[in-house]
Scaffold this motif. Structure first.
Motif, short mmCIF file in Angstrom:
data_model
loop_
_atom_site.label_atom_id
_atom_site.label_comp_id
_atom_site.label_asym_id
_atom_site.label_seq_id
_atom_site.Cartn_x
_atom_site.Cartn_y
_atom_site.Cartn_z
N ASP A 104 47.04 33.65 29.65
CA ASP A 104 48.12 34.30 30.66
C ASP A 104 47.86 35.21 31.32
OD1 ASP A 104 49.14 31.74 29.67
OD2 ASP A 104 50.85 32.64 28.40
N LEU A 107 44.83 34.61 33.50
CA LEU A 107 45.41 33.42 34.69
C LEU A 107 46.22 34.11 35.74
CD1 LEU A 107 45.55 30.48 32.37
CD2 LEU A 107 44.10 30.77 34.33
N GLN A 108 46.70 34.98 35.68
CA GLN A 108 47.51 35.94 36.69
C GLN A 108 46.80 37.24 37.58
OE1 GLN A 108 50.87 37.38 34.55
NE2 GLN A 108 51.74 35.70 34.10
N GLY A 109 45.99 37.43 36.72
CA GLY A 109 44.77 37.95 37.41
C GLY A 109 44.17 39.81 37.25
N VAL A 133 38.91 31.38 35.73
CA VAL A 133 40.13 31.59 35.63
C VAL A 133 40.27 31.18 37.40
CG1 VAL A 133 41.21 33.53 36.94
CG2 VAL A 133 40.29 33.84 34.63
N ARG A 134 38.74 31.48 37.96
CA ARG A 134 39.16 30.56 39.54
C ARG A 134 39.59 29.26 39.43
NH1 ARG A 134 34.54 33.48 40.10
NH2 ARG A 134 33.26 32.07 39.41
N LYS A 137 42.85 28.48 38.08
CA LYS A 137 43.83 28.12 38.88
C LYS A 137 43.74 27.26 40.89
CE LYS A 137 43.48 33.44 39.45
NZ LYS A 137 43.43 35.15 40.08
N LYS A 138 42.48 26.35 40.45
CA LYS A 138 42.17 25.90 41.97
C LYS A 138 42.99 24.20 40.82
CE LYS A 138 37.88 26.58 43.57
NZ LYS A 138 36.42 26.55 43.46
N ALA A 140 45.48 24.25 38.93
CA ALA A 140 46.95 24.17 39.23
C ALA A 140 47.71 23.73 40.47
CB ALA A 140 48.05 25.29 38.87
N ALA A 141 46.81 25.01 41.84
CA ALA A 141 46.81 24.68 43.35
C ALA A 141 46.61 22.71 43.30
CB ALA A 141 46.02 24.77 43.69
#
Length: 163
Positions: A104, A107-109, A133-134, A137-138, A140-141
């Protein structure tokens, strides 16, 4: 008079029998793989396995039977082994939560976690983790299933196992 002082009260006997039954219920609640790890008499093991398929009245009678078997076996050893199993289980749960937290944070950077993981795990592949991670994020978006987040968790799990 001395012989009466050593006798147990009826209430004390009932409490002890209840403890044995409670221990039997704990054994019944254990997964079979954990039961296999314990050193139980064959009679007790068979009774516990049989109880897993029972319900209501039959289960109640079986718990009493198991309590009786435990009374004749080494009660303290069974308790100690059960405590060890619980301790191991709690340790595994703790590790699992730690892995989830690292995933987590990544994923939050949180870059501090990346540095920490590099120090913890010698074979840590930072480039692969950044790629996951990238991708996560894609995903999730775009409201896609979290495949990369799962892969990230598995990768962290593998790193921990290979440590």
């Amino acid at each position: 008079m001395a012989e009466f002082e050593e006798e147990k009260s009826k209430s004390q006997i009932k409490r002890e029998l209840q403890e044995l039954k409670d221990l039997g219920r704990e054994l019944i609640a254990l997964p079979t793989k954990d039961l296999n790890k314990m050193v139980l008499s064959e009679n007790l093991f068979d009774a516990v396995i049989s109880a897993k398929a029972m319900s209501h009245g039959a289960l109640k009678r079986q718990v009493g039977f198991i309590g009786n078997i435990i009374a004749h076996d080494d009660y303290e050893i069974i308790q100690q082994e059960l405590a060890k199993l619980k301790q191991v289980h709690h340790g595994e749960v703790k590790q699992f939560h730690q892995l989830e937290q690292w995933r987590d944070d990544l994923l939050q950077g949180n870059d501090e976690v990346m540095t920490l993981l590099h120090h913890l795990f010698g074979e840590f592949d930072g480039q692969y983790v950044r790629q996951l991670v990238r991708n996560a994020k894609k995903e999730a978006a775009n409201n896609k299933p979290p495949k990369s987040a799962r892969l990230l968790f598995k990768y962290l799990q593998e790193c921990q196992e290979n440590q």
